[in-house]
Motif scaffolding. Sequence first.
Motif, PDB file in Angstrom:
ATOM      1  N   LEU A  24      -2.417   7.124   5.948  1.00  8.92           N
ATOM      2  CA  LEU A  24      -1.582   5.968   6.273  1.00  8.92           C
ATOM      3  C   LEU A  24      -0.924   5.413   5.019  1.00  8.92           C
ATOM      4  N   VAL A  25      -1.646   5.358   3.907  1.00 10.05           N
ATOM      5  CA  VAL A  25      -1.085   4.849   2.655  1.00 10.05           C
ATOM      6  C   VAL A  25       0.108   5.694   2.224  1.00 10.05           C
ATOM      7  N   TRP A  69       5.995   6.512   1.784  1.00  9.20           N
ATOM      8  CA  TRP A  69       7.097   7.473   1.905  1.00  9.20           C
ATOM      9  C   TRP A  69       8.008   7.137   3.082  1.00  9.20           C
ATOM     10  N   ASP A  70       7.465   7.124   4.288  1.00  4.91           N
ATOM     11  CA  ASP A  70       8.305   6.961   5.473  1.00  4.91           C
ATOM     12  C   ASP A  70       8.809   5.530   5.632  1.00  4.91           C
ATOM     13  N   ALA A  71       7.991   4.531   5.225  1.00  4.16           N
ATOM     14  CA  ALA A  71       8.420   3.134   5.320  1.00  4.16           C
ATOM     15  C   ALA A  71       8.955   2.614   3.991  1.00  4.16           C
ATOM     16  N   GLU A  94       3.314  -3.918  -1.672  1.00  3.15           N
ATOM     17  CA  GLU A  94       3.673  -4.254  -0.288  1.00  3.15           C
ATOM     18  C   GLU A  94       2.680  -3.661   0.696  1.00  3.15           C
ATOM     19  N   VAL A  95       2.278  -2.423   0.448  1.00  5.41           N
ATOM     20  CA  VAL A  95       1.285  -1.788   1.325  1.00  5.41           C
ATOM     21  C   VAL A  95      -0.034  -2.546   1.249  1.00  5.41           C
ATOM     22  N   ALA A  96      -0.433  -2.929   0.037  1.00  5.80           N
ATOM     23  CA  ALA A  96      -1.683  -3.658  -0.142  1.00  5.80           C
ATOM     24  C   ALA A  96      -1.643  -5.019   0.546  1.00  5.80           C
ATOM     25  N   GLY A 129      -2.897  -3.494  -5.009  1.00  8.63           N
ATOM     26  CA  GLY A 129      -1.802  -2.554  -5.187  1.00  8.63           C
ATOM     27  C   GLY A 129      -2.053  -1.580  -6.325  1.00  8.63           C
ATOM     28  N   ALA A 130      -2.638  -2.063  -7.441  1.00 11.57           N
ATOM     29  CA  ALA A 130      -2.935  -1.185  -8.574  1.00 11.57           C
ATOM     30  C   ALA A 130      -3.949  -0.112  -8.181  1.00 11.57           C
ATOM     31  N   THR A 131      -4.871  -0.477  -7.306  1.00 15.68           N
ATOM     32  CA  THR A 131      -5.862   0.490  -6.832  1.00 15.68           C
ATOM     33  C   THR A 131      -5.193   1.585  -6.008  1.00 15.68           C
ATOM     34  N   LEU A 132      -4.272   1.198  -5.144  1.00  9.11           N
ATOM     35  CA  LEU A 132      -3.550   2.191  -4.341  1.00  9.11           C
ATOM     36  C   LEU A 132      -2.744   3.128  -5.233  1.00  9.11           C
ATOM     37  N   SER A 133      -2.106   2.588  -6.267  1.00  9.34           N
ATOM     38  CA  SER A 133      -1.343   3.414  -7.199  1.00  9.34           C
ATOM     39  C   SER A 133      -2.251   4.441  -7.871  1.00  9.34           C
TER      40      SER A 133
END
Length: 317
Positions: free
Chosen positions: A150-151, A156-158, A164-166, A229-233
């Motif tokens: 999902l992330v 990519w798609d959104a 923003e995702v976080a 967000g930094a974690t997702l990156s």
Amino acid sequence: MVLSAHPEGSDLADIIPMSGRETALRQLARAYVAGRYKRGEIGAATRRNLDQTLRTLCAVHGRRPVAQLGPNMIDRWLASIAHLSPTTRRNHVSRVRRFCRWLIHCGHLRRDPTLHLDPIRQPRKAVVTLTAGEIERLLAHVAHDDRATLVVTLMWDACARCSEVAGIGVEDYDPQRRMLTLRGKGGHEREIPLSHRTAAMLSTYIAAHGLGHGPLLRSRNDLAVGVAGATLSHYVRGWMIAAGVKVRARDGRSAHALRRTGGSELMEASGNIRVPQAYLGHARIETTARYYLRPVALDELRSAVEARHAAPEAKAS
């Protein structure tokens, strides 16, 4: 030195009295950062970056009176950060410029000491986007993990940023309309439509995890806390390395490359630059054109050059 008087409208009321080890300029810098954060102008990450920038300025200025912060001192400070990249130095200068304007507003300076600075030239880097094959490899690598899938799909798609995702809450998704609300830089909100594929994935994820409200993506250690967000990156970088998409440091293949890829694909599908501009949430169309459009392929350039000299009857046909 502890400052006791301050002009109306300044943020000195937020200063916690410190020992004599803290300089007057440092106290003002702390007040400036605290005030912007308190008013909601900046977030926690920006607060840390801004404070670090002003620390370097205060270190160079030393214990001199604030009024002695002039062009020569700014030049000395700029020389102390000359080893940094042009982009980083430009960000530092922008922060210091705004701080100096605040000092003028509060009556601590008479004139702006940064007026003499020339713009820092930033080398134009090639825009890096991922190929369809690279996207497929990355999605295949994370296919066993619905959260990771999902992330990657949202970035990519959104075309969503890591932050923003976080920041997505379950309430930000409207499944009936297939619309998602994102909060971008500066707290600006935008509502975007999701593709059928991404909307179905998002609905399935929410149902499978029993999410009724709160953060969409949560820490595995504490389900009440959202992922930063930094974690997702950091996660995406690791996934890209494992999938063979990222091959070396600073190769441009990062979480943000997913957003650039999505924006480029929107441009190619629509033929209208206003579409990716609105979807990406850019205030200026120049940003979309410079950083989010794929370079023209060499074969396309050759075809266009040859088409100019094609016979008239060939053009007509």
